[in-house]
Design a protein around this motif. Structure first.
Motif, PDB file in Angstrom:
ATOM      1  N   ASP A  80      -7.388  32.567  -3.972  1.00 48.25           N
ATOM      2  CA  ASP A  80      -7.071  33.270  -2.635  1.00 48.25           C
ATOM      3  C   ASP A  80      -5.752  33.853  -2.624  1.00 48.25           C
ATOM      4  OD1 ASP A  80      -6.405  33.747  -0.019  1.00 48.25           O
ATOM      5  OD2 ASP A  80      -7.496  32.329   0.844  1.00 48.25           O
ATOM      6  N   ARG A  81      -5.676  35.099  -2.802  1.00 53.42           N
ATOM      7  CA  ARG A  81      -4.492  35.877  -3.013  1.00 53.42           C
ATOM      8  C   ARG A  81      -3.477  35.653  -1.894  1.00 53.42           C
ATOM      9  NH1 ARG A  81      -6.589  41.571  -4.514  1.00 53.42           N
ATOM     10  NH2 ARG A  81      -4.408  42.103  -3.949  1.00 53.42           N
ATOM     11  N   VAL A  82      -4.098  35.820  -0.652  1.00 59.32           N
ATOM     12  CA  VAL A  82      -3.335  35.668   0.546  1.00 59.32           C
ATOM     13  C   VAL A  82      -2.550  34.700   0.477  1.00 59.32           C
ATOM     14  CG1 VAL A  82      -3.362  36.141   3.082  1.00 59.32           C
ATOM     15  CG2 VAL A  82      -4.754  37.329   1.462  1.00 59.32           C
ATOM     16  N   LYS A  83      -3.213  33.257   0.298  1.00 64.10           N
ATOM     17  CA  LYS A  83      -2.835  31.897   0.342  1.00 64.10           C
ATOM     18  C   LYS A  83      -2.092  31.516  -1.007  1.00 64.10           C
ATOM     19  CE  LYS A  83      -5.939  29.495   3.345  1.00 64.10           C
ATOM     20  NZ  LYS A  83      -7.104  28.712   3.334  1.00 64.10           N
ATOM     21  N   ARG A  84      -2.184  32.493  -1.823  1.00 64.84           N
ATOM     22  CA  ARG A  84      -1.685  32.121  -3.329  1.00 64.84           C
ATOM     23  C   ARG A  84      -1.958  30.725  -3.712  1.00 64.84           C
ATOM     24  NH1 ARG A  84       4.486  33.616  -3.375  1.00 64.84           N
ATOM     25  NH2 ARG A  84       4.078  35.338  -1.748  1.00 64.84           N
ATOM     26  N   GLU A  85      -3.381  30.718  -3.690  1.00 60.50           N
ATOM     27  CA  GLU A  85      -3.818  29.158  -3.837  1.00 60.50           C
ATOM     28  C   GLU A  85      -5.057  29.350  -4.573  1.00 60.50           C
ATOM     29  OE1 GLU A  85      -4.442  25.929  -0.748  1.00 60.50           O
ATOM     30  OE2 GLU A  85      -6.521  27.136  -0.739  1.00 60.50           O
ATOM     31  N   THR A  95      -1.102  25.884  -5.735  1.00 59.47           N
ATOM     32  CA  THR A  95      -0.701  26.969  -5.038  1.00 59.47           C
ATOM     33  C   THR A  95       0.378  27.590  -6.145  1.00 59.47           C
ATOM     34  OG1 THR A  95       1.202  25.765  -4.091  1.00 59.47           O
ATOM     35  CG2 THR A  95      -0.515  26.352  -2.729  1.00 59.47           C
ATOM     36  N   MET A 250     -11.446  38.588  -6.825  1.00 55.77           N
ATOM     37  CA  MET A 250      -9.951  38.399  -6.218  1.00 55.77           C
ATOM     38  C   MET A 250      -9.840  39.962  -5.643  1.00 55.77           C
ATOM     39  SD  MET A 250      -7.758  36.555  -8.859  1.00 55.77           S
ATOM     40  CE  MET A 250      -6.140  36.702  -8.314  1.00 55.77           C
ATOM     41  N   ASP A 270      -1.728  43.489  -7.736  1.00 51.02           N
ATOM     42  CA  ASP A 270      -1.034  42.395  -6.795  1.00 51.02           C
ATOM     43  C   ASP A 270       0.351  42.030  -7.594  1.00 51.02           C
ATOM     44  OD1 ASP A 270      -0.116  39.778  -5.714  1.00 51.02           O
ATOM     45  OD2 ASP A 270      -2.265  39.330  -5.291  1.00 51.02           O
ATOM     46  N   ASN A 272       1.913  39.758  -7.496  1.00 53.79           N
ATOM     47  CA  ASN A 272       2.181  38.175  -7.978  1.00 53.79           C
ATOM     48  C   ASN A 272       1.290  37.896  -8.988  1.00 53.79           C
ATOM     49  OD1 ASN A 272       4.471  37.789  -5.856  1.00 53.79           O
ATOM     50  ND2 ASN A 272       2.488  37.747  -4.363  1.00 53.79           N
TER      51      ASN A 272
END
Ligand SMILES: Cc1cc2nc3c(=O)[nH]c(=O)nc-3n(C[C@H](O)[C@H](O)[C@H](O)COP(=O)(O)OP(=O)(O)OC[C@H]3O[C@@H](n4cnc5c(N)ncnc54)[C@H](O)[C@@H]3O)c2cc1C
Ligand code: SF4
Length: 829
Positions: A80-85, A95, A250, A270, A272
């Motif tokens: 999950d790119r938004v939660k970085r998880e 995470t 993703m 992205d 990150n």
């Protein structure tokens, strides 16, 4: 504040990133977690094929990286790119602040019906090799087992060689009309095919698998060419596909042919998320080699620590080394640059093909291909893109291989896998690195594919550092020392020798060298038990493999003298088997074009007629040529024919570091060309003159006079000593000329040892030769008398009776000759 870096994938590149981060992140800015799908720690995939020698995964394991949370057997499933998880296969949630995808690639399996059947494998991981081994062992076939590799590229050939290491007869099936189509051109591929077939690999090009079916414990593969192969395992090696599935899920961009698209800093869309190694697509390229992956790992390590490093693009040079087969391809190997010129040296006799590609003004090296002998690769690859001085042909001409490393600029890359320049290596030597292992650990050069190791040795030599004479990495002894160990200890097998005096399982350098030593010392038939597996293909089949995969049969004709009856038998055999017949420069009649399964039948007739093996295949005495001497010639002063026959019969079958030739001339007119031989004899009014150290070949050299006017007994005694001293003390593949030149004191020292007995060893040398002469037995007769040895002589072990589709003939001047694969011409710059 400490941030978390998660690396997904723990192959060679993921490992390099973890190591680079731990080396550079001296303030501990990053905590590192590695998610690794495989259950074992990162290992050297480049060396995967060597696993079949030891079946010890520990040999391949890369050094552990301390201070990393390594989670083996735990794959990343969702991100999950938004939660970085990340959700892992163990249901954990991890995470990250920065994520690096290093998921590598997966082998491509073409949609051949039957590809899912048990017995079908890919070739990528240690587990794959374990599974192949299990299937091979479970196969219930009697006789030699067989395997098929689909794909004749670099990895396909490696896989085939590994199957061979597991005791299978491998078939390589390649859709393109030639092997290694990406790296090698038609001319190089023609020679490569010949060399590869010498390894007992059967090659089928221009065809593919149509369907795979199971028949009890065996598998039948039907090829589009109509050939059916009966095999125990099938291995797919038809290319790779980047493992970009996570990135796709993703929502990250992937390249046209797959691969996570990254910028020059290896960052995806992205900020990150990074991608490195075989799963990444940078500037439209996905690299299937480790060196670019390592470079990307270093770039990301730099970026994560605040740097601005960029990926500079990569060298896609490759070098393949199978048993006896050297292939290298570098730079613009196929001359795609506009106006590029090609210079080609194709030496069918020596079995070498060399091509360099240069710019239209012939001033810049662009690339090249080497087959058969890739020793020039280490010198040429760093020169790509650089100006060359003089004639480009000198780079690949036989004489050109002596180019000194000193001529390379300091910024040239010696080790491309680890981007180590000549300057760095010189620096390490200056700081005290005195051997290759030292250089490897100080600079990392030579630690990956190993092709630059010869260059490291050369740089040490050029810096004046004395080098070890070790035969190879398995023995710390020189060939001469090993000879003495075998002779003195009574060791009679390779296994015993390596267990007691070496390490590991041997390689293509030490195995044939030890086989030759054992044969020189007369320890049984060359195809007895374990000895058979040590031999090169020519020795393995007691015949010379020729360019279309057929063999030549060469009966010995001592001194070139033959009776009409024997001539007739040779003629009848040639006629009955449709063999091309040629009288050679060594005064023998060669019969070309026999298939492996015909060899015993042909030899049965020749042996029955009183003929024997001419040892045209081994590193052994070939011929003793003669003129007609006093028997017929009005100038003759001695009986050159009788002496030539005596010498040839005396030394037949003697295995030596290089092949040996000899000749006897009946007077100083020298019609037998004795001075172009390893030992040559010329008659004088008073006896014989003995010459040593001559040869033909690339660097022809006249032999030097050792003694004059000696009688026949003295002559033979001196030749006994000369040959035995050479057999005992020369290096592997060192000709007599090079051996004498390398000797401290040269010819004078040789004369002191074998004429004046300065070392007191002459009685020993003579007795060793006496033993050889007494123990001689014809090798072909030995095969015919032993059903187990005879069983080796089948062309398709797994499909007896199937004609080899790769062998074809055309007619020339009334005889059958091979159909040639494209042989390139020399193109002038
Ligand atoms: C037999 C063989 C010989 C080779 N010879 C040479 C050679 O001579 N020279 C050369 O330069 N290159 C050679 N290569 C290629 C070289 O090995 C690769 O370029 C290199 O290993 C790529 O490293 P990588 O880390 O990118 O990928 P890989 O080594 O494939 O590592 C990727 C790892 O990621 C894991 N993974 C994948 N998905 C996940 C996930 N979701 N979660 C966790 N883990 C995951 C995989 O299981 C794997 O362990 C050879 C390859 C093979 C197979
Ligand atoms: S070498 Fe002398 S003896 Fe022999 S053939 Fe020639 S001329 Fe005659």
């Amino acid at each position: 504040m400490t941030r978390t870096l998660v690396i997904v994938g723990y192959g060679m590149v993921g490992h390099r990133l973890a190591q680079a981060m731990r080396d550079r992140d001296v303030h501990g800015a990053w905590r590192i977690t590695v998610l690794a799908e495989e259950t074992r720690p990162a290992y050297d995939r480049v060396a995967l094929s060597s696993y079949v020698h030891t079946w010890d995964a520990g040999d391949l394991t890369l050094p552990a990286v301390v201070g990393v949370d390594l989670r083996l057997g735990e794959a990343a499933l969702e991100i999950d790119r938004v939660k970085r998880e990340i959700i892992t296969s163990k249901g954990e949630r991890v995470t990250y602040d920065a994520l690096v995808l290093a998921t590598g690639s997966a082998p491509f399996v073409p949609p051949v019906p039957g590809r899912e059947l048990p017995g079908c494998f890919v070739y990528r991981t240690i587990d794959d090799l374990d599974a192949i081994r299990e299937a091979v062992e479970a196969a219930g076939r009697t006789g030699r087992r067989a395997g098929m590799v689909l794909g004749g590229g670099l990895l396909g050939l490696e896989a085939a060689n590994a199957l061979r290491g597991m005791g299978l007869s491998p078939h390589v099936v390649e859709l393109a009309p030639r092997l290694m189509p990406i790296q090698v051109d038609d001319g190089g591929a023609g020679l490569l095919r010949d060399l590869v077939q010498k390894l007992d690999l059967t090659v089928h090009t221009g065809t593919s698998a149509q369907v795979i079916e199971r028949d009890g414990q065996r598998m039948v593969v039907k090829l589009t060419s109509g050939v059916e192969l009966d095999v125990d395992v099938v291995v797919f090696s038809a290319g790779i596909r980047p493992r970009d599935d996570l990135a796709r899920a993703m929502g990250l961009t992937v390249g046209q042919c797959g691969g996570v698209v990254v910028d020059e800093g290896c960052r995806t869309g992205d900020a990150n998320v990074y991608a490195i190694g075989e799963c990444a697509c940078v500037a439209g390229m996905v690299y299937g080699l480790v060196a670019p992956g390592y470079a990307m790992a270093e770039v990301v390590a730099d970026r994560l620590l605040g740097g601005t490093a960029t990926f500079p693009g990569a060298d896609t040079s490759t070098k393949l080394k199978l048993l006896g087969v050297d292939v290298a391809s570098f730079g613009d190997a196929h001359a795609t640059t506009e106006g590029a010129l090609e210079v080609v040296f194709n030496d069918a006799v020596a079995g070498t093909y060399a091509k360099v590609v240069v710019s239209d003004d012939a001033k810049t090296l662009l690339g090249g291909i080497l087959v058969g002998d890739a020793s020039a690769y280490t010198m040429l690859r760093p020169l790509v893109g650089r100006a060359i001085s003089g004639d480009p042909a000198a780079l690949v001409a036989p004489a050109g291989t002596d180019v000194a490393l000193g001529s390379l600029p300091d910024d040239a890359q010696v080790c491309s896998c680890n981007a180590v320049t000549k300057a760095v290596i010189k620096g390490a030597i200056a700081e005290g690195c005195a051997d290759v292992p030292g250089l490897k650990s100080c600079t990392k050069a030579g630690t990956t594919c190993g092709s630059c190791v010869p260059m490291l040795k050369q740089l040490l030599t050029e810096a004046g550092v004395a080098q070890s004479k070790a035969l190879c990495e398995h023995f710390d002894y020189s060939r001469a020392e090993l000879f003495e160990i075998v002779a003195g200890s009574g060791v009679s097998t390779f296994s015993e020798l390596i267990t007691k005096h070496g390490r590991g399982f041997g390689c293509d350098i030490c195995k044939p060298a030890v086989a030759s030593i054992l044969a020189s010392l007369g320890t049984g038939h060359v195809l007895d038990g374990e000895q058979a597996s040590l031999q090169d293909t020519n020795d393995h089949f007691l015949a010379n493999l020729q360019r279309n995969g057929t063999y030549s049969v060469v009966p010995r004709i001592p001194g070139g003298e033959i009776t009409p009856d024997k001539l007739m038998v040779i003629a009848e055999v040639a006629r009955d088997y449709g063999l091309y017949t040629k009288i050679t420069g060594g005064q023998r009649i060669d019969l070309f074009g026999a298939t492996v399964d015909q060899l015993p039948h042909i030899w049965r007739r020749l042996v029955d007629a009183g003929m024997e093996s001419g040892h045209a295949y081994g590193k052994a005495l070939r011929t003793v040529k003669s003129c007609v001497g006093t028997t017929w010639c009005r100038y003759g002063v001695q009986d050159s024919v009788a002496l030539a026959i005596q010498l040839e019969l005396r030394y037949r079958g003697l295995r030596s570091p290089h092949k040996l030739k000899s000749a006897v001339s009946g007077c100083a007119r020298e019609c037998a060309e004795a001075r172009g031989k390893d030992f040559g004899v010329i008659a004088t009014e008073h006896g014989w003159n003995l010459y040593v150290g001559g040869n033909g070949g690339f660097r022809p050299r006249h032999a030097d006079l050792l003694v004059s006017d000696v009688d026949t007994d003295t002559l033979i005694r001196l030749v006994d000593r000369f040959l035995m001293f050479y057999v005992r003390t020369a290096d592997r593949l060192q000709r007599t000329s090079a051996w004498i030149e390398a000797m401290d004191g040269g010819l004078d020292h040789l004369r002191a040892v074998i004429v004046d007995d300065s070392l007191g060893i002459c009685a020993d040398l003579e007795s060793a030769m006496h033993q050889h002469v007494g123990a001689y037995a014809d090798e072909w007769r030995g095969v015919l008398e032993d059903p187990e040895k005879l069983a080796r002589f089948t062309s398709f072990v797994n499909a007896p009776g199937t004609p080899d589709p790769t062998i074809s003939f055309r007619e020339e001047r009334g005889q059958r000759v091979p159909v040639q694969l494209g042989i390139p011409e020399v193109v002038s710059p």
